[in-house]
Structure formats: C-alpha cells, structure tokens
Scaffold this motif. Sequence first.
Motif, PDB file in Angstrom:
ATOM      1  N   GLY A   1     -43.796 -50.941 -31.702  1.00  0.00           N
ATOM      2  CA  GLY A   1     -42.446 -50.687 -32.186  1.00  0.00           C
ATOM      3  C   GLY A   1     -41.884 -51.846 -32.990  1.00  0.00           C
ATOM      4  O   GLY A   1     -41.288 -51.646 -34.058  1.00  0.00           O
ATOM      5  N   VAL A   2     -42.078 -53.068 -32.498  1.00  0.00           N
ATOM      6  CA  VAL A   2     -41.518 -54.216 -33.213  1.00  0.00           C
ATOM      7  C   VAL A   2     -42.314 -54.512 -34.481  1.00  0.00           C
ATOM      8  O   VAL A   2     -41.751 -54.969 -35.485  1.00  0.00           O
TER       9      VAL A   2
ATOM     10  N   LEU B   1     -36.219 -59.720 -34.596  1.00  0.00           N
ATOM     11  CA  LEU B   1     -37.550 -59.130 -34.479  1.00  0.00           C
ATOM     12  C   LEU B   1     -38.637 -60.161 -34.197  1.00  0.00           C
ATOM     13  O   LEU B   1     -39.576 -59.882 -33.453  1.00  0.00           O
ATOM     14  N   GLY B   2     -38.542 -61.336 -34.786  1.00  0.00           N
ATOM     15  CA  GLY B   2     -39.548 -62.366 -34.526  1.00  0.00           C
ATOM     16  C   GLY B   2     -39.539 -62.802 -33.071  1.00  0.00           C
ATOM     17  O   GLY B   2     -40.593 -62.925 -32.423  1.00  0.00           O
ATOM     18  N   GLU B   3     -38.331 -63.037 -32.533  1.00  0.00           N
ATOM     19  CA  GLU B   3     -38.221 -63.426 -31.123  1.00  0.00           C
ATOM     20  C   GLU B   3     -38.671 -62.285 -30.205  1.00  0.00           C
ATOM     21  O   GLU B   3     -39.316 -62.512 -29.163  1.00  0.00           O
ATOM     22  N   ALA B   4     -38.331 -61.063 -30.589  1.00  0.00           N
ATOM     23  CA  ALA B   4     -38.744 -59.913 -29.791  1.00  0.00           C
ATOM     24  C   ALA B   4     -40.262 -59.799 -29.755  1.00  0.00           C
ATOM     25  O   ALA B   4     -40.866 -59.565 -28.695  1.00  0.00           O
ATOM     26  N   GLN B   5     -40.893 -59.993 -30.911  1.00  0.00           N
ATOM     27  CA  GLN B   5     -42.354 -59.905 -30.964  1.00  0.00           C
ATOM     28  C   GLN B   5     -42.999 -60.962 -30.061  1.00  0.00           C
ATOM     29  O   GLN B   5     -43.992 -60.694 -29.369  1.00  0.00           O
ATOM     30  N   ALA B   6     -42.435 -62.158 -30.049  1.00  0.00           N
ATOM     31  CA  ALA B   6     -42.969 -63.219 -29.189  1.00  0.00           C
ATOM     32  C   ALA B   6     -42.855 -62.839 -27.713  1.00  0.00           C
ATOM     33  O   ALA B   6     -43.779 -63.059 -26.923  1.00  0.00           O
TER      34      ALA B   6
ATOM     35  N   GLU C   1     -44.442 -58.684 -12.525  1.00  0.00           N
ATOM     36  CA  GLU C   1     -42.990 -58.766 -12.658  1.00  0.00           C
ATOM     37  C   GLU C   1     -42.605 -59.684 -13.826  1.00  0.00           C
ATOM     38  O   GLU C   1     -41.636 -59.425 -14.545  1.00  0.00           O
ATOM     39  N   LEU C   2     -43.361 -60.765 -14.008  1.00  0.00           N
ATOM     40  CA  LEU C   2     -43.087 -61.671 -15.125  1.00  0.00           C
ATOM     41  C   LEU C   2     -43.305 -60.963 -16.455  1.00  0.00           C
ATOM     42  O   LEU C   2     -42.512 -61.118 -17.395  1.00  0.00           O
ATOM     43  N   ALA C   3     -44.370 -60.187 -16.535  1.00  0.00           N
ATOM     44  CA  ALA C   3     -44.614 -59.413 -17.759  1.00  0.00           C
ATOM     45  C   ALA C   3     -43.438 -58.484 -18.037  1.00  0.00           C
ATOM     46  O   ALA C   3     -42.956 -58.379 -19.181  1.00  0.00           O
ATOM     47  N   GLY C   4     -42.968 -57.799 -16.987  1.00  0.00           N
ATOM     48  CA  GLY C   4     -41.827 -56.906 -17.161  1.00  0.00           C
ATOM     49  C   GLY C   4     -40.578 -57.645 -17.620  1.00  0.00           C
ATOM     50  O   GLY C   4     -39.816 -57.139 -18.453  1.00  0.00           O
TER      51      GLY C   4
ATOM     52  N   GLY D   1     -37.567 -58.838 -24.671  1.00  0.00           N
ATOM     53  CA  GLY D   1     -37.967 -58.362 -25.989  1.00  0.00           C
ATOM     54  C   GLY D   1     -37.178 -57.145 -26.436  1.00  0.00           C
ATOM     55  O   GLY D   1     -36.765 -57.043 -27.604  1.00  0.00           O
ATOM     56  N   ASP D   2     -36.932 -56.220 -25.523  1.00  0.00           N
ATOM     57  CA  ASP D   2     -36.171 -55.010 -25.860  1.00  0.00           C
ATOM     58  C   ASP D   2     -34.779 -55.344 -26.380  1.00  0.00           C
ATOM     59  O   ASP D   2     -34.329 -54.807 -27.404  1.00  0.00           O
ATOM     60  N   VAL D   3     -34.073 -56.218 -25.655  1.00  0.00           N
ATOM     61  CA  VAL D   3     -32.700 -56.502 -26.051  1.00  0.00           C
ATOM     62  C   VAL D   3     -32.666 -57.355 -27.320  1.00  0.00           C
ATOM     63  O   VAL D   3     -31.745 -57.232 -28.142  1.00  0.00           O
ATOM     64  N   LEU D   4     -33.665 -58.195 -27.520  1.00  0.00           N
ATOM     65  CA  LEU D   4     -33.740 -58.954 -28.767  1.00  0.00           C
ATOM     66  C   LEU D   4     -34.001 -58.018 -29.949  1.00  0.00           C
ATOM     67  O   LEU D   4     -33.383 -58.158 -31.017  1.00  0.00           O
TER      68      LEU D   4
END
Length: 587
Positions: free
Chosen positions: A409-410, A369-374, A351-354, A360-363
């Motif tokens: 994708g990112v 993109l950098g925050e999403a990748q993290a 659940e934490l991974a999800g 990440g999706d909304v970022l």
Amino acid sequence: MWRPRAIWPEGRPVCWRNCSGLLPDMEFTEQLALLQAAAGDPAKLALATADLAFPALPPGERLALREALAAAAIAHWFDANILADLLEITAEESRVLHGRLCQLTVVEPFPARGETAVNVHEAARLALRKSLAAERTDWFRTLSERTATHFAKEPTPAARIEWIYHRLCSAPDEAASELERLDRDWSGTAHPEDREALAVALRELVGTGLIHARALVWASLCIAWVREDRRETAQLGDDALSIRDLARDVRDARAESDAESLLGEVLQAQGKLGEAQVAFAENLAISRRLAEQDPSNAGWQRDLAVAHSRVGGVLQAQGKLGEAQAAFAEDLAIMRRLAEQDPSNAGWQRELAGAHSWVGDVLQAQDKLGEAQAAFAEDLAIMRRLAEQDPSNARWQRDLAVAHNRMGGVLQAQGKLDEARAAFAEYLAISRRLAEHDPSNAGWQRELAVAHICEGAVLEAQGELGEAQAAFAEGLAISRRLAEQDPSNAGWQRDLAVAHNCVGGVLQAQGKLDEAQAAFAEALAISRRLAEQDPRNAGWQRDLAAAHNCVGGVLQAQGKLDEAQAAFAEALAISRQLAEQDPSNAD
C-alpha cells in the motif's frame, strides 16, 4: 463362553466390543433388571455396560471395572499409563482394566493420541463426569488433579489443553490464573488450531456448569477471543457484557480489563466508535493501574502496550490522527523494551511487529510515506523471521501476509507500482493458502477478499484493466458472502462498499458507464447507511465523500452535469467538515 480376541503385536489386547447385542452369559431377566435399575440415568446406563459385558466376573472385579470406567471418563482420552496414574494402581493392574474397558460398548479407539489410546463416548463421558462431580465431589476433584498432574509432564499443545481443563476442575481459582497466563502466552505464539482446540475444550467445560467465578470468567474470555480472532467480533456483544459483569462481581481487575477490551472490539466492529473508545479507555485505565502496581510484571506491561494500541486504533478510525499517533508511540515504546529484554520471546516479537505496523498506518494516513515505509519495513522483517521459524503457524503466516499488504500500500502510494505489485502478490499467495486451509475462517476469507482488491488496484494503476476487473470481481464475491453472513458487521459492510467502488472505477475506465454507475450506486447506498449509523466515524464520512465523488464522476462522463454537480457538492461539504475537524489529516 469363549469369544475371539484380537491381539496387538506383542500380545497387547486391542479394543474389541461385542456388536451383536448383549452377551448371553447373563439371563435376560438379569439384563432387564440391570437396565431398569438405571432408570434412564445416562451415567448409570454407562456403568451398566461393565456388568453386561462381564457377567461372569466376581462382583468385586465388576465393581473395580465400573470404578475404572468412571475414572476413565474424567479424561478426554486414556491409555493404560493414564489409567494407572488416575487410579494409582500397578502397570499390570492397569493393563488388565484397560483391556476390559476396551471391550465396553461405550469405549472406542482414539488413534489421534496413540495406538492404544481410547476414550469414553462423549455423551457417556459427560454424564459420568457430571454424576461424579455431583455425588462424589471430593473423588471427582482428586481424579481431576491426578489427570492434570499426568498431563503436566507433557509439553504438547494437546497435553497443555488437557492439563488446564482438569486444573480448572480440581483447583479452579488457581487454575484461573494459570489459564490467564496460558492464554496470554498462546495469543501470540500458538497455532490457531491449538487455540481453537482449547476453546472447544473450555466451551465443553462451561457447558457442563462445573466451573464458576474466576474460572468461568477466564474460560469465557478465552473462548470469546478465539471467536474474535476468527472475525466473529460483531456477534459477541452480549457475551462481552456478561463477561465484564461477572469479572466485576468476582473483583478480578485483570479480567475486567480484558473484557472491556473485548467489548471495545465488538463496538468498533459494529461501527460504534464513541462507545468503543469508552470501553478501550477503561481497558487502558485498569491496565495502567496494574502496570504501576508492579512494573516488573512483564505480562501487565504487555497488556498496557496493547491497551494503548487499541485506543490508538479507535482514535485513528475517528480521524484523530495526532492523538492516535501518540497512543501508538506508547505501544511501540513498551513493546520495544520488552522485546529487548527477551529477544527469544516470539510473542513479544510479534507484538513489536504489530506496534510498528500501527505507527506506519497512522504515518501513512498523514501522508508521511517515507516514515511509514520504514515502520512497515520493521514489521515485515520481524514477521518474516517468525514465519521462517515456524512455517506451519498459520497465525504468523497471516501476520506476514498483512505486513506485505501494508508495504504494498505505501509503495503504491509513492508510485512504485512494480514493487507494490510484488508485495501484493505475496499477500495474495499467503491469503489464498490460508483461506483454502480453513474456508470456515471468516477472517481469512476477508483477507483473501482484500488481497484481490489490492491486486486489482495496482493492476488498474498499471493500465491492465481486464485483469483488474477480474481481481475486483473476486474480491466483491467474497465480500458479498461475508456481508450476507453477518449484516451487523459494519466492517464487512464497509468492505463490500469498497469492492463495489473498485468495480465501478475499472468499469468507468473501460467506458462502461451505465455499469459503473450501478456499481457506484451500490457503494453509495452502503456508505450512506454506515455514515448515518455513526456520524462521528470519520472513516465512514470519508468513504461517503468518496462515494459521492465517484457518482459525480460517472454522471459527468455521461453528460449529466447538474446531477454531477450535486454529487460533487455533497462530497465537498463532507470533506470540508472533516478538514475542519482535523487539519493535520492529509487524507
């Protein structure tokens, strides 16, 4: 009369039945009278097989054999040990009865549960269970409780399914809560085939009409969520409504909350985002009340986190990215606390991974993109650990595949094409294995289609147009099959539009303008239908704008400038409207 007897090693009798007809020890008139007395009742006919097979036994022993057959029909399978626990008899008595039962025409070997395991044929078993439940209710419940007690000692998934099945028959209200906990535990950790086996058993139980009230609610919810997991979501509308209504009737707030969540998933799959948001908001409100009533209840805290994530998902689909990000942040905060409290809980780790992936999706949608990748890196790291712990868990393999997809994708969005290609290759390899493992699983087929599309996109970006076209064609073929299977599934219709768009793009890049125009026209037609179905769906409006842009581009390349200008104008009008609705949306 003497007859041959097959022998197990160490002299144990194996199942043997007389396949040549009724035994001649009983006169034909006696046989006929016995069958006539059954009057076509399948339960009585099943019991009559004991008299037909053993006419020479004293009446008392034949009665004991009939009782043993009726008891044996309670379980999905039995052996001498199970029979001894059911009837509370000695091991020797059970061995004799087991040997005789093995010779009845309504009993067959069940090797999946051991070399001496057998089961009563399904039709006879269900008829005997129904007869016992109706005519000897207390004895039916006693046998069910004894069966549940026997299987409670075994930790295997098959034994857990058998345990809860019989608990629902013997103590339905208590068992409803036990099923709720089992389903919550299994939703994040169990192998898909085990959850599906549970659903099959529960479906059988629901079909017999032997359970009601809360037991029926939770059995129905478990069945529905397994179907949702297979992406049969759009077909569950009537079920979701009836389960919610029944949950309200029995005043089970937790079940009502779960049913609202299921209804929201159905409505979102159908593209009805406003109605889905209402259902998810109800789910969130109930989950919040329960969590506030008992903050120490980790299960309710987990439910609250999931409710936030579902609200976030539908907000993001409507283009409300700031609100979606806030909802996903709530989900992440709760799941981080739970995972820190119990790092060994694999379900909470999943659940934490999800939660990281949603953030990440909304970022990424906001071009951060950098925050999403993290965030995607956190998701991928957790799912890689879980998948390594149990490589046979197809659910975790699927989650790992999706984590690779998000990372790809990112990376592609940042122009890191080689790294993106490697990530998509992982996604494709896992998705292909899952789809081959169970071709009937529409969810896994859909993942395979998306994996081919992602592979094609990065190949096209690297200039490998022939390979990209082949990948897009694979994705299109699968998406077309899924969309034809369930035209009401708006998500699959959208996938088909995307696939047509991708094919059109790579054809245009190769100068095949007429073919490209035909593909873009298919995408535009689907996108227009979806956007008209729900004008508030920002994602579909963006898809429609993109489709008009693609049509305009190919028309311009063909020199049809007036038509191209009209298409671009349509795209611009939609894009302007979306930008006014949500200035924070980088898309």
